[in-house]
Design a protein around this motif. Structure first.
Motif, PDB file in Angstrom:
ATOM      1  N   ARG A  66     -58.112 -42.332   8.536  1.00 50.49           N
ATOM      2  CA  ARG A  66     -58.843 -43.045   9.581  1.00 50.49           C
ATOM      3  C   ARG A  66     -59.831 -42.048  10.186  1.00 50.49           C
ATOM      4  NH1 ARG A  66     -57.238 -47.375   7.733  1.00 50.49           N
ATOM      5  NH2 ARG A  66     -56.102 -48.962   8.894  1.00 50.49           N
ATOM      6  N   GLU A  93     -62.562 -42.109  11.520  1.00 46.44           N
ATOM      7  CA  GLU A  93     -63.258 -42.375  12.782  1.00 46.44           C
ATOM      8  C   GLU A  93     -62.524 -41.787  13.991  1.00 46.44           C
ATOM      9  OE1 GLU A  93     -62.176 -44.590  10.571  1.00 46.44           O
ATOM     10  OE2 GLU A  93     -61.442 -46.444  11.474  1.00 46.44           O
ATOM     11  N   LEU A 148     -58.013 -51.669  20.596  1.00 46.13           N
ATOM     12  CA  LEU A 148     -57.853 -50.722  19.498  1.00 46.13           C
ATOM     13  C   LEU A 148     -59.180 -49.975  19.414  1.00 46.13           C
ATOM     14  CD1 LEU A 148     -55.563 -50.159  17.485  1.00 46.13           C
ATOM     15  CD2 LEU A 148     -56.790 -51.528  15.838  1.00 46.13           C
ATOM     16  N   PRO A 149     -59.205 -48.710  19.831  1.00 38.67           N
ATOM     17  CA  PRO A 149     -60.488 -48.014  19.895  1.00 38.67           C
ATOM     18  C   PRO A 149     -61.191 -47.933  18.544  1.00 38.67           C
ATOM     19  CG  PRO A 149     -58.833 -46.836  21.136  1.00 38.67           C
ATOM     20  CD  PRO A 149     -58.116 -47.907  20.366  1.00 38.67           C
ATOM     21  N   GLY A 150     -62.516 -47.926  18.603  1.00 37.56           N
ATOM     22  CA  GLY A 150     -63.314 -47.879  17.386  1.00 37.56           C
ATOM     23  C   GLY A 150     -63.519 -46.473  16.888  1.00 37.56           C
ATOM     24  N   GLU A 151     -63.740 -45.547  17.814  1.00 36.52           N
ATOM     25  CA  GLU A 151     -63.901 -44.176  17.349  1.00 36.52           C
ATOM     26  C   GLU A 151     -63.665 -43.159  18.451  1.00 36.52           C
ATOM     27  OE1 GLU A 151     -67.821 -43.083  15.933  1.00 36.52           O
ATOM     28  OE2 GLU A 151     -68.795 -44.363  17.396  1.00 36.52           O
ATOM     29  N   TRP A 168     -64.261 -44.522  22.293  1.00 39.49           N
ATOM     30  CA  TRP A 168     -65.025 -45.762  22.455  1.00 39.49           C
ATOM     31  C   TRP A 168     -64.102 -46.934  22.215  1.00 39.49           C
ATOM     32  CZ3 TRP A 168     -69.881 -46.638  24.181  1.00 39.49           C
ATOM     33  CH2 TRP A 168     -70.718 -45.514  24.322  1.00 39.49           C
ATOM     34  N   TYR A 169     -64.121 -47.886  23.114  1.00 41.01           N
ATOM     35  CA  TYR A 169     -63.232 -49.032  22.960  1.00 41.01           C
ATOM     36  C   TYR A 169     -63.803 -50.245  23.665  1.00 41.01           C
ATOM     37  CZ  TYR A 169     -61.768 -47.972  27.769  1.00 41.01           C
ATOM     38  OH  TYR A 169     -61.754 -47.742  29.119  1.00 41.01           O
ATOM     39  N   GLU A 170     -63.301 -51.410  23.285  1.00 39.39           N
ATOM     40  CA  GLU A 170     -63.650 -52.620  24.020  1.00 39.39           C
ATOM     41  C   GLU A 170     -62.418 -53.017  24.816  1.00 39.39           C
ATOM     42  OE1 GLU A 170     -63.896 -56.369  21.987  1.00 39.39           O
ATOM     43  OE2 GLU A 170     -64.740 -57.360  23.732  1.00 39.39           O
ATOM     44  N   THR A 214     -67.504 -53.201  26.437  1.00 43.01           N
ATOM     45  CA  THR A 214     -67.442 -51.961  25.667  1.00 43.01           C
ATOM     46  C   THR A 214     -67.486 -50.782  26.628  1.00 43.01           C
ATOM     47  OG1 THR A 214     -68.623 -53.009  23.855  1.00 43.01           O
ATOM     48  CG2 THR A 214     -68.514 -50.625  23.816  1.00 43.01           C
TER      49      THR A 214
END
Ligand SMILES: Cc1cc2nc3c(=O)[nH]c(=O)nc-3n(C[C@H](O)[C@H](O)[C@H](O)COP(=O)(O)OP(=O)(O)OC[C@H]3O[C@@H](n4cnc5c(N)ncnc54)[C@H](O)[C@@H]3O)c2cc1C
Ligand code: SF4
Ligand code: SF4
Ligand code: SF4
Ligand code: SF4
Lengths: 435, 183
Positions: free
Chosen positions: A199, A201, A317-320, A333-335, A342
């Motif tokens: 993973r 990211e 679930l954070p993106g990166e 970074w997360y929503e 965001t």
């Protein structure tokens, strides 16, 4: 027939230990085979255990020592099962005992050898965060408390031999094959971590302050690489904010496993409370997709983490994760899915909770035992409902994480279950309860 | 009734009351039959796509996770007439990172195609489309620019070929779509 009264247990984690103790106390003869130099498994690496917050080693060590002392248990550490023939009631087993280059009878566990050994390598027990010598015990409470020379890294300088007062170093030790005759077999080979590097990211393996949960557990532990001081590895600074990312590789249909690893939501909560205990100034955020805390007392445990300890949970679930190369600080970074916005957050340490997966080597073992594996590589139950500890082969039983995701209480319960099933084979074969 | 403000910040207001009559339970199956849309039902609303989407980081109006959710819920009209659909830059970051293997960018393409079929084309796209039809270029090059090129001694730009384009767009039905739905 004496041979039929004995049982082989493969894997010396909490499940294998419990199964061995149960069987031994019923008068069965147990051979407990463990691949590494010490029994203990994953539980020995943990700091505290949910949901009771007991010191893990404090409650495990007495059981480990009991295995060592029990007259009915023969420990075969640093050993592996190489061949299994026969059937229930009469299995013929070949075990490979790897050379430790240390005489188990003579070694007193004093550690003089390791003090002088010039070779340092990453310590498996600390997940590579600390170091050990080429002659080593995996951890101070190891059972047996005997040293082992790691042949791969030893430079044959013979310093240890000169320092050892007991004269226990023996470079000529050869691998040994042990033949056993057992009536039944219990398999308890446990789990390993999903490779979080995949993973990319999240930057594990690239950013020093991104850790796996098991590494972090070692960082929290008094017996860990920092002696229990909660510090950042990149600069030794005291962290002010630590974030957990759940489901890394779990519950994923792409490049991961589709199942829920089942222990991580609760152990992240546990580690969160431990952080707050260590340092109330340090904020804790848990980024989760769904909080799966289904065991007895677990929801209450999470509630306490929120209300009493101030652990914060964010449904995302954070993106990166992005590192500032100058400071080693991390940005997540997360929503925030409850707000639909965001966001990003700075953290000093990011802890990834990777999927817990069957050990790669358990495939080979399953081949040797003639056991079927499920689609994920877990040992397959004969019937998931009515025979969860039975396998496709009569006389061979499974327990603990190698059978499927579970925590310690469930591993222990299942170990007792598989021990009872294995004992039945012996009782039927010998026609009476063993004594 | 659901209050929708086209393309505006209101799109992101999620607390709106949903009426069961606004939902078309068959919509998600419809989408899942179109190539690219197969995995719409696998989305578990984790938010990875939105957090990674470069457009969403700049525009509060754009939320790929929300688009997927509205589609799952069958809010067909709301999704198709939403202008935010057209903000997707087709960079595929979302598709790359989605843990459930949902082809988010493909689903958005599927939705855009459906939107056009249903007559929802944002005016700016119509301007672009008619410019292509008229000149062969998506971007109308201003006279000023052409003069400037001459002054600087730059070679003149190749001429567009609107005639053959017109033939092509007629064949694939693009022209008809645009004309039929022009207000
Ligand atoms: C970070 C983290 C924190 C956790 N915290 C908690 C907690 O607080 N509370 C809780 O209840 N649970 C917790 N868990 C879950 C817990 O660790 C497991 O449920 C438990 O360790 C499973 O025990 P086991 O004996 O099945 O497996 P393991 O502990 O993995 O033991 C397996 C043993 O078998 C040996 N072995 C493997 N293959 C072979 C082979 N081929 N031959 C011989 N031996 C072999 C291994 O060396 C090992 O010693 C946590 C897990 C993680 C990752
Ligand atoms: S012989 Fe090997 S184990 Fe012993 S001190 Fe030298 S390097 Fe270390
Ligand atoms: S226990 Fe929690 S973190 Fe672990 S896989 Fe399940 S949902 Fe994800
Ligand atoms: S990343 Fe995938 S699963 Fe997560 S919200 Fe987006 S589409 Fe759904
Ligand atoms: S493809 Fe579209 S929705 Fe996906 S990340 Fe790129 S811009 Fe965002």
């Amino acid at each position: 027939m004496e041979a039929n009264k004995s049982i082989l247990v493969i894997g010396g984690g909490i499940a294998g230990i419990q199964a061995s103790l149960d069987l031994a106390s019923r008068g069965m003869k147990v051979y407990l085979v463990e691949k590494t130099p010490s029994i203990g498994g994953r539980m020995s690496q943990l700091d505290k255990t949910f949901p009771t917050m007991d010191c893990s080693m404090c409650i495990l060590a007495p059981k480990m020592i009991e295995c060592f002392r029990h007259p009915n248990i023969t420990l075969l550490t640093y050993s592996e099962v190489k061949e299994v023939k026969g059937s229930a009631g009469n299995f013929r087993v070949k075990i490979l005992k790897k050379p430790r280059f240390v005489d188990l009878e003579k070694c007193t566990g004093c550690g003089e050898c390791a003090q002088h050994c010039p070779v340092e390598v990453p310590n498996e027990f600390d997940m590579g965060l600390g170091v050990r010598k080429a002659i080593y015990v995996p951890f101070p409470q190891a059972v047996p408390l005997k040293y082992t020379i790691d042949d791969e890294n030893c430079i044959k300088c013979r310093l240890c031999q000169r320092m050892c007062k007991a004269g226990s170093i023996d470079y000529d030790q050869q691998p040994e094959t042990i033949d056993l005759n057992v009536g039944a077999i219990v398999v308890a080979t446990g789990f390993e971590l999903f490779d979080a590097r995949t993973r990319s990211e999240y930057g594990y393996g690239k950013y020093q302050n991104v850790l796996t949960s098991l590494e972090f557990e070692r960082l929290l532990s008094a017996s860990g690489p920092t002696g229990g001081h909660l510090l950042r590895l990149s600069d030794g600074r005291i962290p002010r904010r630590i974030a957990f990312i759940q489901c890394v590789g779990s519950r994923s249909l792409k490049g991961g496993v589709s199942y829920c690893s089942s222990a991580c939501c609760v152990y992240a909560t546990k580690e969160g409370i431990l952080i707050r205990e260590h340092n109330p100034e340090c904020e804790v955020y848990v980024f989760y997709n769904d909080l799966k805390v289904f065991g007895k007392g677990f929801q209450e445990f999470v509630n306490r983490a929120k209300d009493e300890w101030g652990v914060k949970y964010v449904r995302a679930l954070p993106g990166e994760v992005v590192e500032d190369p100058k400071t080693g600080d991390l940005t997540i970074w997360y929503e925030d899915t409850t707000e639909n916005v965001t966001k990003n957050m700075k953290a000093d340490i990011v802890v990834l909770c990777p999927a817990l997966v069957p050990r790669v080597a358990s495939k080979e073992l399953a081949g040797i035992l003639g056991l079927e594996l499920d689609e994920f590589g877990f040992m397959k139950s004969k019937d998931p409902l009515f025979a969860p500890v039975d396998t496709n082969r009569p006389g061979i039983y499974i327990c603990g994480y190698c059978q499927g995701p579970k925590d310690i209480p469930e591993s222990v319960a299942q170990a007792s279950g598989s021990a009872a099933r294995a004992a039945e084979v012996i009782i039927v074969a010998t026609g009476k309860e063993a004594h | 009734m659901l209050q929708v403000e086209k393309g505006g910040a209101k799109e992101t207001e999620q607390r709106a009351v949903l009426k069961i009559t606004d939902m078309d339970p068959k919509f998600k199956y419809e989408i899942s039959k179109i190539p690219g849309g197969e995995k719409i039902m696998l989305c578990f609303q984790c938010g990875t796509c939105t957090s990674d989407c470069p457009v969403a980081r700049f525009s509060g109006a754009y939320r790929p996770r929300q688009i997927i959710r509205m589609t799952q819920l069958g809010l067909k009209k709301r999704v198709l007439e939403s202008e935010s659909l057209w903000l997707c830059a087709s960079c595929f970051t979302c598709t790359d990172r989605c843990p459930q293997d949902v082809k988010v960018a493909d689903i958005i393409r599927v939705l855009k195609n459906l939107a056009v079929k249903e007559g929802y084309v944002p005016p700016v796209f119509k301007v672009l489309a008619s410019s292509i039809l008229d000149t062969g270029y998506a971007y109308r090059i201003p006279e000023m620019r052409i003069k400037k090129r001459e002054e600087l001694g730059l070679p003149s730009l190749p001429k567009g070929n609107p005639q053959s384009l017109a033939k092509l767009t007629e064949r694939i039905g693009f022209k008809k779509l645009l004309e039929a739905k022009s207000e």
